[in-house]
Scaffold this active site. Structure first.
Site, PDB file in Angstrom:
ATOM      1  N   HIS A   1      61.269 -31.550   5.982  1.00  0.00           N
ATOM      2  CA  HIS A   1      60.240 -32.271   6.496  1.00  0.00           C
ATOM      3  C   HIS A   1      58.969 -31.358   6.216  1.00  0.00           C
ATOM      4  O   HIS A   1      59.077 -30.329   5.914  1.00  0.00           O
ATOM      5  CB  HIS A   1      60.124 -32.699   8.055  1.00  0.00           C
TER       6      HIS A   1
ATOM      7  N   CYS B   1      57.493 -35.093   2.166  1.00  0.00           N
ATOM      8  CA  CYS B   1      56.497 -36.201   2.297  1.00  0.00           C
ATOM      9  C   CYS B   1      55.309 -35.486   2.067  1.00  0.00           C
ATOM     10  O   CYS B   1      54.806 -34.539   2.178  1.00  0.00           O
ATOM     11  CB  CYS B   1      56.410 -36.679   3.871  1.00  0.00           C
TER      12      CYS B   1
END
Length: 282
Positions: free
Chosen positions: A154, A216
């Protein structure tokens, strides 16, 4: 009495604001400690098993390479979109590179952004909120011709840095994978931003030994995917000193605490001056 309540409100606002500002710093420190503890515990378990003669490295390498050889060419899924969608577990996959039985494959080291994370099987949310995950369906991170492993983590979590600074990587930088009894080194040769459903850049390329770090992007929006790809090169200890000395606005929590305290002090100072002015006018 009115002044007393006003002072209480000011103090309460200050304490609440300070708590919110300190949370990311404290949470990240805790998670960094936890990640380093996981790695050190893993290393200790491996050393213990080695001394007891319970690790057959030759067999472990063979199993992992056999798994890679048996992989059927496929379109890989988005590691975040399918994080918890898989119901049936692949027991052979789970047994590969799992010498301590806790799901840790090894460790990814990215000197440029000062990151060291344990790598777990799968990319479930439970894994990704604390560490890096291997994208099932991609090659296991053991290197070899015609392999392409994908490691995902993440970005932008308030409680952990993880891959938040991955966008600072440039072509020519290096990252390492500590796996079994070896260190694999990769040199960044491609950086791309793609839509979540576009995983063509993760495909195996015949004869090449590739590794991609995936997260991301943009920061805080997360509508696309940042892919940092590297090709295998000989490992050199000098690569471990490639740390970026520039300040990261995203992960420099102390900077934001200082800015927050200055703004809070300015607000309280303004309220104090306002109260003094009202009192003087009265």
């Amino acid at each position: 009495m009115k002044k007393k309540y006003s002072n209480i409100i000011i103090v309460a606002v200050f304490i609440i604001g300070l708590s919110l500002l300190l949370y990311p710093t404290i949470a990240n420190k805790w998670n960094t400690y936890r990640q380093s503890k996981l790695i050190s515990n893993y290393d200790a378990k491996v050393e213990e098993l080695k001394k007891a003669g319970k690790i057959d490295y030759e067999k472990e390498w063979k199993n992992a390479r056999d798994y890679n050889s048996a992989l059927v060419p496929m379109i890989l899924p988005d590691s975040f979109a399918i994080a918890d969608a898989k119901e049936e577990k692949d027991r052979f996959y789970e047994s590969c590179l799992n010498i301590t039985g806790d799901g840790i494959m090894g460790m990814v080291e990215i000197p440029k952004i000062d990151v060291e994370l344990p790598i777990y099987h799968y990319t479930t949310e439970e894994v990704l909120k604390n560490a890096a995950g291997h994208l099932e369906g991609s090659s296991l991170p053991v290197g070899g011709k015609s392999t392409h492993s994908v490691i995902s983590a993440h970005r932008g979590l308030p409680s952990a840095i993880l891959f938040t600074d991955l966008d600072k990587m440039k072509k020519g930088d290096h990252f390492m994978i500590h796996v079994l009894d070896d260190i694999l080194c990769y040199e960044v040769d491609r950086i791309s931003i793609v839509k979540p459903e576009d995983t063509s850049d993760l495909n195996v390329e015949k004869g090449k030994d590739l590794m991609t770090l995936l997260t991301c992007t943009p920061y805080g929006v997360n509508t696309e995917r940042l892919l940092v790809r590297g090709h295998r090169v000989p490992y050199k200890e000098a690569y471990s000193s490639e740390k970026d000395s520039s300040i990261s606005l995203e992960t420099n929590y102390i900077l934001w605490v200082v800015i927050g305290l200055l703004l809070t002090a300015a607000l309280i100072g303004g309220m104090y001056v306002r109260e003094r002015k009202k009192k003087h006018e009265a």
